[in-house]
Design a protein around this motif. Structure first.
Motif, PDB file in Angstrom:
ATOM      1  N   ARG A 206       0.854  -1.278  -0.117  1.00 19.06           N
ATOM      2  CA  ARG A 206       0.080  -0.057  -0.123  1.00 19.06           C
ATOM      3  C   ARG A 206       0.903   1.231   0.007  1.00 19.06           C
ATOM      4  N   ARG A 207       0.223   2.338   0.086  1.00 16.46           N
ATOM      5  CA  ARG A 207       0.986   3.656  -0.225  1.00 16.46           C
ATOM      6  C   ARG A 207       1.168   4.337   1.282  1.00 16.46           C
ATOM      7  N   SER A 208       1.349   3.522   2.299  1.00  9.74           N
ATOM      8  CA  SER A 208       1.967   4.181   3.719  1.00  9.74           C
ATOM      9  C   SER A 208       3.401   4.384   3.379  1.00  9.74           C
ATOM     10  N   GLY A 209       3.687   5.388   4.181  1.00  4.69           N
ATOM     11  CA  GLY A 209       4.778   5.963   4.200  1.00  4.69           C
ATOM     12  C   GLY A 209       6.101   4.936   4.499  1.00  4.69           C
ATOM     13  N   ARG A 210       5.660   4.071   5.287  1.00  2.38           N
ATOM     14  CA  ARG A 210       6.663   2.853   5.948  1.00  2.38           C
ATOM     15  C   ARG A 210       6.720   1.782   4.901  1.00  2.38           C
ATOM     16  N   GLU A 211       5.712   1.310   4.210  1.00  2.00           N
ATOM     17  CA  GLU A 211       5.772   0.575   3.097  1.00  2.00           C
ATOM     18  C   GLU A 211       6.401   0.961   1.918  1.00  2.00           C
ATOM     19  N   MET A 212       6.223   2.294   1.559  1.00  2.00           N
ATOM     20  CA  MET A 212       6.940   2.696   0.539  1.00  2.00           C
ATOM     21  C   MET A 212       8.424   2.904   0.704  1.00  2.00           C
ATOM     22  N   LEU A 213       8.867   3.365   1.926  1.00  3.64           N
ATOM     23  CA  LEU A 213      10.194   3.622   2.292  1.00  3.64           C
ATOM     24  C   LEU A 213      10.874   2.102   1.911  1.00  3.64           C
ATOM     25  N   MET A 214      10.411   1.003   2.634  1.00  3.30           N
ATOM     26  CA  MET A 214      11.052  -0.156   2.492  1.00  3.30           C
ATOM     27  C   MET A 214      11.087  -1.033   1.102  1.00  3.30           C
ATOM     28  N   ALA A 215      10.132  -0.504   0.462  1.00  6.39           N
ATOM     29  CA  ALA A 215      10.047  -1.115  -0.990  1.00  6.39           C
ATOM     30  C   ALA A 215      11.115  -0.235  -1.760  1.00  6.39           C
ATOM     31  N   GLY A 216      11.016   0.995  -1.580  1.00  5.45           N
ATOM     32  CA  GLY A 216      12.266   1.894  -2.439  1.00  5.45           C
ATOM     33  C   GLY A 216      13.697   1.232  -1.785  1.00  5.45           C
ATOM     34  N   LEU A 217      13.861   1.342  -0.569  1.00  5.87           N
ATOM     35  CA  LEU A 217      15.226   0.728  -0.094  1.00  5.87           C
ATOM     36  C   LEU A 217      15.711  -0.483  -0.656  1.00  5.87           C
ATOM     37  N   PHE A 218      14.812  -1.601  -0.613  1.00  8.56           N
ATOM     38  CA  PHE A 218      14.877  -3.040  -1.075  1.00  8.56           C
ATOM     39  C   PHE A 218      15.297  -2.863  -2.606  1.00  8.56           C
ATOM     40  N   SER A 219      14.599  -2.076  -3.638  1.00 11.43           N
ATOM     41  CA  SER A 219      14.627  -1.942  -5.026  1.00 11.43           C
ATOM     42  C   SER A 219      16.164  -1.173  -4.969  1.00 11.43           C
ATOM     43  N   ALA A 220      16.440  -0.395  -4.249  1.00 11.20           N
ATOM     44  CA  ALA A 220      17.796   0.296  -4.407  1.00 11.20           C
ATOM     45  C   ALA A 220      18.685  -0.667  -4.079  1.00 11.20           C
ATOM     46  N   LEU A 221      18.675  -1.507  -2.915  1.00 13.48           N
ATOM     47  CA  LEU A 221      19.805  -2.473  -2.612  1.00 13.48           C
ATOM     48  C   LEU A 221      19.811  -3.452  -3.747  1.00 13.48           C
ATOM     49  N   ILE A 222      18.687  -3.946  -4.365  1.00 12.08           N
ATOM     50  CA  ILE A 222      19.048  -4.705  -5.500  1.00 12.08           C
ATOM     51  C   ILE A 222      19.739  -4.317  -6.496  1.00 12.08           C
ATOM     52  N   ALA A 223      19.445  -2.836  -6.844  1.00 10.19           N
ATOM     53  CA  ALA A 223      20.187  -2.121  -7.888  1.00 10.19           C
ATOM     54  C   ALA A 223      21.642  -2.255  -7.562  1.00 10.19           C
ATOM     55  N   PHE A 224      21.925  -1.707  -6.330  1.00  6.92           N
ATOM     56  CA  PHE A 224      23.223  -1.461  -6.158  1.00  6.92           C
ATOM     57  C   PHE A 224      24.009  -2.657  -6.076  1.00  6.92           C
ATOM     58  N   LEU A 225      23.702  -4.116  -5.498  1.00  8.56           N
ATOM     59  CA  LEU A 225      24.199  -5.205  -5.741  1.00  8.56           C
ATOM     60  C   LEU A 225      24.348  -5.777  -7.121  1.00  8.56           C
ATOM     61  N   LEU A 226      23.692  -5.661  -7.937  1.00  8.81           N
ATOM     62  CA  LEU A 226      23.755  -5.828  -9.507  1.00  8.81           C
ATOM     63  C   LEU A 226      24.812  -5.005 -10.079  1.00  8.81           C
ATOM     64  N   PHE A 227      24.891  -3.584  -9.652  1.00  4.55           N
ATOM     65  CA  PHE A 227      26.101  -2.703 -10.115  1.00  4.55           C
ATOM     66  C   PHE A 227      27.383  -3.393  -9.742  1.00  4.55           C
ATOM     67  N   LEU A 228      27.104  -3.670  -8.334  1.00  4.21           N
ATOM     68  CA  LEU A 228      28.499  -4.338  -7.706  1.00  4.21           C
ATOM     69  C   LEU A 228      29.185  -5.516  -8.613  1.00  4.21           C
ATOM     70  N   VAL A 229      28.382  -6.332  -8.728  1.00  4.13           N
ATOM     71  CA  VAL A 229      28.571  -7.406  -9.705  1.00  4.13           C
ATOM     72  C   VAL A 229      29.063  -7.016 -11.017  1.00  4.13           C
ATOM     73  N   TRP A 230      28.368  -6.001 -11.661  1.00  2.88           N
ATOM     74  CA  TRP A 230      28.744  -5.665 -13.019  1.00  2.88           C
ATOM     75  C   TRP A 230      30.038  -4.736 -12.940  1.00  2.88           C
ATOM     76  N   ASP A 231      30.312  -4.262 -11.815  1.00  2.00           N
ATOM     77  CA  ASP A 231      31.633  -3.262 -11.538  1.00  2.00           C
ATOM     78  C   ASP A 231      32.905  -4.322 -11.451  1.00  2.00           C
ATOM     79  N   PHE A 232      32.629  -5.215 -10.644  1.00  2.00           N
ATOM     80  CA  PHE A 232      33.870  -6.238 -10.517  1.00  2.00           C
ATOM     81  C   PHE A 232      34.090  -7.283 -11.374  1.00  2.00           C
TER      82      PHE A 232
END
Length: 254
Positions: A206-232
């Motif tokens: 749903r669009r609650s602040g807590r859920e939106m924050l966690m969803a955004g952080l989780f998506s950003a974490l996945i993107a960061f880890l994939l970028f880390l793999v690509w960089d190495f």
């Protein structure tokens, strides 16, 4: 048969079997008038957990693999530089003309690797024929000389061995110059990341602040880890890359 075709057939077959079993089971349950749907266990949370665990394991193995490859590339550069430095140092046992020729050719090879070959290796993922020719010239300088006494003979074989070490390290550097992860692994990593992020929508986020924050952080974490793999994944050509510093440290005047 292409590995991609085999992979596609296998994935389609597994999905097909699961879907067929699910449809048949739903039909059987629909015919069972005594069945209470409220007693049916909800497996969505279990599936979500399992997808997350499996993807985390695969992603962790990928990060560990590319990090190990990068560390091996750094060790390869260090071994090549150290071997050439050892050849240059041991040449002091030879007469001045031979010693100067060996050191001059070693320095010419190192200078070419640092200033000319390294940018080509970073941009194109391969070494140059000119670098191989310069190392061959160093090998010829060492192997073509016949020691005149025991003192020179004691330096001859170690120098030959160090040339072999440098040549092996150069070949290993050539193998590590390009991407280390095959395309099928990248397909799994990207697909798994998309599935892991997409699962959030199956949980009726749903669009609650807590859920939106966690969803955004989780998506950003996945993107960061994939970028880390690509960089190495390419040890010599991307942001956090192995450098030519071992050559510069041992041959600071070049």
């Amino acid at each position: 048969m292409s590995q991609w075709l085999v992979l596609g057939i296998a994935m389609a077959a597994v999905c097909g079997v699961v879907l067929i079993i699910t449809v048949l089971k739903d039909r059987r349950i629909a015919d069972d008038h005594d069945h209470d749907p409220t007693e049916t266990p909800d497996v969505i949370e279990y599936l979500t957990m399992m997808v997350g665990v499996v993807y985390a394991i695969v992603l962790g193995l990928a990060i560990a693999g590319v990090w190990e490859a990068r560390s091996a590339a750094e060790d390869t550069v260090r071994a090549e530089a150290q071997a050439l430095h050892e050849v240059s140092a041991r040449a002091r046992a030879y007469p001045a003309p031979v010693r100067d020729r060996i050191r001059s050719d070693v320095e010419a090879y190192v200078s070419y690797v640092v200033h000319k070959e390294w940018p080509v290796m970073s941009d194109q993922g391969q070494l140059t024929p000119q670098g191989a020719e310069l190392l061959t010239k160093v090998r010829a300088d060492v192997t073509d000389y016949h020691p005149r006494n025991d003192f020179e003979g004691q330096s001859y074989q170690p120098m030959v061995d160090q040339i072999a070490v440098a040549d092996g390290a150069r070949n290993a550097r050539a193998d590590a110059a390009d991407s280390t992860l095959p395309g099928v692994v990248w397909f799994g990593l990207i697909t798994g990341g998309a599935i892991s992020v997409g699962i959030m929508f199956t949980l009726q986020i749903r669009r609650s602040g807590r859920e939106m924050l966690m969803a955004g952080l989780f998506s950003a974490l996945i993107a960061f880890l994939l970028f880390l793999v690509w960089d190495f994944d390419s040890p010599f050509s991307r942001g956090i890359s192995a450098s030519a510093d071992p050559f510069r440290d041992l041959f600071p005047h070049l």
